[in-house]
Design an enzyme around this catalytic site. Structure first.
Site, PDB file in Angstrom:
ATOM      1  N   ARG A 122      50.456 -27.863  63.752  1.00 54.10           N
ATOM      2  CA  ARG A 122      49.367 -26.834  64.091  1.00 54.10           C
ATOM      3  C   ARG A 122      49.438 -25.970  65.515  1.00 54.10           C
ATOM      4  NH1 ARG A 122      43.554 -29.183  62.334  1.00 54.10           N
ATOM      5  NH2 ARG A 122      42.859 -28.354  64.129  1.00 54.10           N
ATOM      6  N   LYS A 153      38.902 -37.241  61.237  1.00 55.25           N
ATOM      7  CA  LYS A 153      37.665 -36.790  60.256  1.00 55.25           C
ATOM      8  C   LYS A 153      38.514 -36.229  58.941  1.00 55.25           C
ATOM      9  CE  LYS A 153      36.405 -33.432  63.073  1.00 55.25           C
ATOM     10  NZ  LYS A 153      37.153 -33.844  64.156  1.00 55.25           N
ATOM     11  N   ARG A 156      39.725 -28.146  73.351  1.00 56.15           N
ATOM     12  CA  ARG A 156      38.895 -28.467  72.223  1.00 56.15           C
ATOM     13  C   ARG A 156      38.028 -29.526  72.541  1.00 56.15           C
ATOM     14  NH1 ARG A 156      43.757 -29.092  68.233  1.00 56.15           N
ATOM     15  NH2 ARG A 156      42.473 -30.113  66.928  1.00 56.15           N
ATOM     16  N   ARG A 207      50.856 -34.849  65.460  1.00 56.47           N
ATOM     17  CA  ARG A 207      50.325 -34.486  63.907  1.00 56.47           C
ATOM     18  C   ARG A 207      51.196 -33.398  63.449  1.00 56.47           C
ATOM     19  NH1 ARG A 207      44.335 -32.636  62.780  1.00 56.47           N
ATOM     20  NH2 ARG A 207      44.790 -31.294  64.377  1.00 56.47           N
ATOM     21  N   ARG A 210      28.594 -28.213  63.918  1.00 60.08           N
ATOM     22  CA  ARG A 210      29.611 -28.150  65.382  1.00 60.08           C
ATOM     23  C   ARG A 210      28.599 -27.794  66.191  1.00 60.08           C
ATOM     24  NH1 ARG A 210      34.993 -28.369  63.526  1.00 60.08           N
ATOM     25  NH2 ARG A 210      36.371 -28.805  65.394  1.00 60.08           N
TER      26      ARG A 210
HETATM   27  P1  AP5 Z   1      43.118 -35.970  61.664  1.00 55.29           P
HETATM   28  O1  AP5 Z   1      42.277 -36.803  60.352  1.00 55.29           O
HETATM   29  O2  AP5 Z   1      43.952 -34.736  61.033  1.00 55.29           O
HETATM   30  O3  AP5 Z   1      41.863 -35.764  62.696  1.00 55.29           O
HETATM   31  P2  AP5 Z   1      40.561 -34.618  62.795  1.00 55.29           P
HETATM   32  O4  AP5 Z   1      39.686 -35.366  63.071  1.00 55.29           O
HETATM   33  O5  AP5 Z   1      40.535 -33.895  61.448  1.00 55.29           O
HETATM   34  O6  AP5 Z   1      41.206 -33.805  63.636  1.00 55.29           O
HETATM   35  P3  AP5 Z   1      41.278 -32.002  63.831  1.00 55.29           P
HETATM   36  O7  AP5 Z   1      42.169 -31.735  64.804  1.00 55.29           O
HETATM   37  O8  AP5 Z   1      41.631 -31.387  62.348  1.00 55.29           O
HETATM   38  O9  AP5 Z   1      39.824 -31.803  64.309  1.00 55.29           O
HETATM   39  P4  AP5 Z   1      39.173 -30.547  65.014  1.00 55.29           P
HETATM   40  O10 AP5 Z   1      37.691 -30.926  64.822  1.00 55.29           O
HETATM   41  O11 AP5 Z   1      39.813 -30.204  66.347  1.00 55.29           O
HETATM   42  O12 AP5 Z   1      39.750 -29.556  64.098  1.00 55.29           O
HETATM   43  P5  AP5 Z   1      39.337 -28.346  62.758  1.00 55.29           P
HETATM   44  O13 AP5 Z   1      40.329 -28.225  61.977  1.00 55.29           O
HETATM   45  O14 AP5 Z   1      38.027 -28.840  62.359  1.00 55.29           O
HETATM   46  O15 AP5 Z   1      43.884 -36.839  62.509  1.00 55.29           O
HETATM   47  C1  AP5 Z   1      44.606 -36.389  63.684  1.00 55.29           C
HETATM   48  C2  AP5 Z   1      45.828 -37.170  63.610  1.00 55.29           C
HETATM   49  O16 AP5 Z   1      45.879 -38.269  63.894  1.00 55.29           O
HETATM   50  C3  AP5 Z   1      46.832 -37.161  62.303  1.00 55.29           C
HETATM   51  O17 AP5 Z   1      48.143 -36.840  62.681  1.00 55.29           O
HETATM   52  C4  AP5 Z   1      46.530 -38.311  61.659  1.00 55.29           C
HETATM   53  O18 AP5 Z   1      47.541 -38.839  60.945  1.00 55.29           O
HETATM   54  C5  AP5 Z   1      46.237 -39.221  62.903  1.00 55.29           C
HETATM   55  N1  AP5 Z   1      45.258 -40.485  62.525  1.00 55.29           N
HETATM   56  C6  AP5 Z   1      44.151 -40.077  61.877  1.00 55.29           C
HETATM   57  N2  AP5 Z   1      43.516 -41.349  62.055  1.00 55.29           N
HETATM   58  C7  AP5 Z   1      44.363 -42.485  62.648  1.00 55.29           C
HETATM   59  C8  AP5 Z   1      44.091 -43.787  63.000  1.00 55.29           C
HETATM   60  N3  AP5 Z   1      43.071 -44.387  62.668  1.00 55.29           N
HETATM   61  N4  AP5 Z   1      45.069 -44.188  63.789  1.00 55.29           N
HETATM   62  C9  AP5 Z   1      46.235 -43.566  64.051  1.00 55.29           C
HETATM   63  N5  AP5 Z   1      46.259 -42.355  63.684  1.00 55.29           N
HETATM   64  C10 AP5 Z   1      45.528 -41.801  63.324  1.00 55.29           C
HETATM   65  O19 AP5 Z   1      39.020 -27.110  63.708  1.00 55.29           O
HETATM   66  C11 AP5 Z   1      39.808 -26.248  64.042  1.00 55.29           C
HETATM   67  C12 AP5 Z   1      39.407 -24.855  64.765  1.00 55.29           C
HETATM   68  O20 AP5 Z   1      38.578 -24.037  63.834  1.00 55.29           O
HETATM   69  C13 AP5 Z   1      38.213 -25.247  66.046  1.00 55.29           C
HETATM   70  O21 AP5 Z   1      38.849 -25.650  67.194  1.00 55.29           O
HETATM   71  C14 AP5 Z   1      37.541 -24.002  65.630  1.00 55.29           C
HETATM   72  O22 AP5 Z   1      38.117 -23.187  66.538  1.00 55.29           O
HETATM   73  C15 AP5 Z   1      37.529 -23.706  64.129  1.00 55.29           C
HETATM   74  N6  AP5 Z   1      36.406 -24.376  63.560  1.00 55.29           N
HETATM   75  C16 AP5 Z   1      36.256 -25.349  62.715  1.00 55.29           C
HETATM   76  N7  AP5 Z   1      35.163 -25.538  62.246  1.00 55.29           N
HETATM   77  C17 AP5 Z   1      34.154 -24.724  63.020  1.00 55.29           C
HETATM   78  C18 AP5 Z   1      32.842 -24.669  63.139  1.00 55.29           C
HETATM   79  N8  AP5 Z   1      32.065 -25.418  62.242  1.00 55.29           N
HETATM   80  N9  AP5 Z   1      32.355 -23.747  63.937  1.00 55.29           N
HETATM   81  C19 AP5 Z   1      32.944 -23.156  64.762  1.00 55.29           C
HETATM   82  N10 AP5 Z   1      33.990 -23.274  64.921  1.00 55.29           N
HETATM   83  C20 AP5 Z   1      35.009 -23.907  63.852  1.00 55.29           C
HETATM   84 MG    MG Z   2      40.828 -31.999  60.620  1.00 50.50          MG
END
Ligand code: AP5
Ligand code: MG
Length: 221
Positions: free
Chosen positions: A162, A15, A173, A129, A90
């Site tokens: 992270r 994402k 997660r 990552r 979410r």
């Molecule tokens: P990346 O692009 O970083 O993936 P992502 O989908 O953004 O993954 P996240 O781990 O950031 O998502 P998340 O939803 O768990 O965390 P968030 O920060 O939102 O890609 C991942 C890796 O793969 C990278 O190394 C990249 O280079 C690689 N990659 C990407 N595409 C690729 C491809 N096509 N092929 C190969 N490799 C690839 O949330 C963190 C925490 O915050 C949550 O757990 C929660 O506690 C809190 N939080 C956030 N939002 C909310 C909400 N709305 N409500 C409540 N709590 C929330």
């Molecule tokens: Mg992300």
């Protein structure tokens, strides 16, 4: 006409990676709830410290504070032409709050690409990552490593892992995603805005598919 894109998908589906590329094309801001929480945490604000325990465990930060933080962000003038949302909503409560806030501004969700990636691939990607602590550039030791170990290609900053990218927390997660977030698939399907995208292709191929998906959705409005 504004373009509101909601990127839906499990942790590690790409994402953030795709949102950064899309905003270069669309010219709208990228709003990531996870990044907003991490920003608060790095400044040790009350909100950041409150969110910390939920994030460390891989659970969700409560809806009321999350909704307030994100709606405040997307209500700013720079989001008048649209926004790429990453990691929000979410829960169904967050999705309804988003719809209400957009409606007040004469906007609506244009399209919800569901980036699909299987659980083993999520684990593989997230434990590899690395992120730049200065500019936020994201690398992957398996797929897109930096030229020099531990150093950002873009700005020379140090790369970090992270805290929630360890196997145990990633599994939790994923559990949280299936339990709390997957109902949004039905919610947006019923609204006719959900489009499935194969997230297991290369970053470039996923980007291409997303661009086509967004273009088609804009033409339908
Ligand atoms: P990346 O692009 O970083 O993936 P992502 O989908 O953004 O993954 P996240 O781990 O950031 O998502 P998340 O939803 O768990 O965390 P968030 O920060 O939102 O890609 C991942 C890796 O793969 C990278 O190394 C990249 O280079 C690689 N990659 C990407 N595409 C690729 C491809 N096509 N092929 C190969 N490799 C690839 O949330 C963190 C925490 O915050 C949550 O757990 C929660 O506690 C809190 N939080 C956030 N939002 C909310 C909400 N709305 N409500 C409540 N709590 C929330
Ligand atoms: Mg992300």
């Amino acid at each position: 006409m504004s373009t509101v894109v909601v990127l839906l998908g499990p942790p590690g589906s790409g994402k953030g990676t795709q949102a950064k590329r899309l905003v270069d094309v669309l010219g709208t801001p990228h709003v990531s709830s996870g990044d907003l929480f991490r920003h608060h945490l790095s400044r040790e604000t009350e909100l950041g410290l409150m969110a910390k325990s939920y994030m460390e465990q891989g659970g969700l930060v409560p809806d009321d504070v999350t909704v307030k933080m994100v709606i405040e962000r997307i209500s700013r003038p720079d989001c008048e032409e649209g926004v790429v949302l990453d990691g929000f909503p979410r829960t169904l409560t967050q999705a309804e709050a988003l719809d209400g806030a957009l409606e007040k501004r004469g906007q609506e969700v244009t399209v919800v690409p569901l980036i699909e990636v299987n659980d083993d691939e999520v684990l593989r990607r997230l434990t590899a990552r690395r992120t730049c602590e200065d500019c936020g550039a994201v690398y992957n030791l398996l797929f897109s490593p930096p030229q020099e170990k531990g150093v950002c290609d873009v700005c020379g900053g140090s790369l970090y892992q992270r805290e929630d990218d360890n196997p145990e927390t990633v599994r939790h997660r994923l559990y949280t995603y299936y339990k709390e977030t997957s109902p949004l698939i039905g919610y947006y399907f019923a609204k006719g805005v959900l489009v499935e995208v194969d997230g297991e292709q290369s970053v470039d191929e996923v980007h291409k598919e997303l661009r086509e998906t967004i273009k088609a959705a804009r033409e339908q409005v």
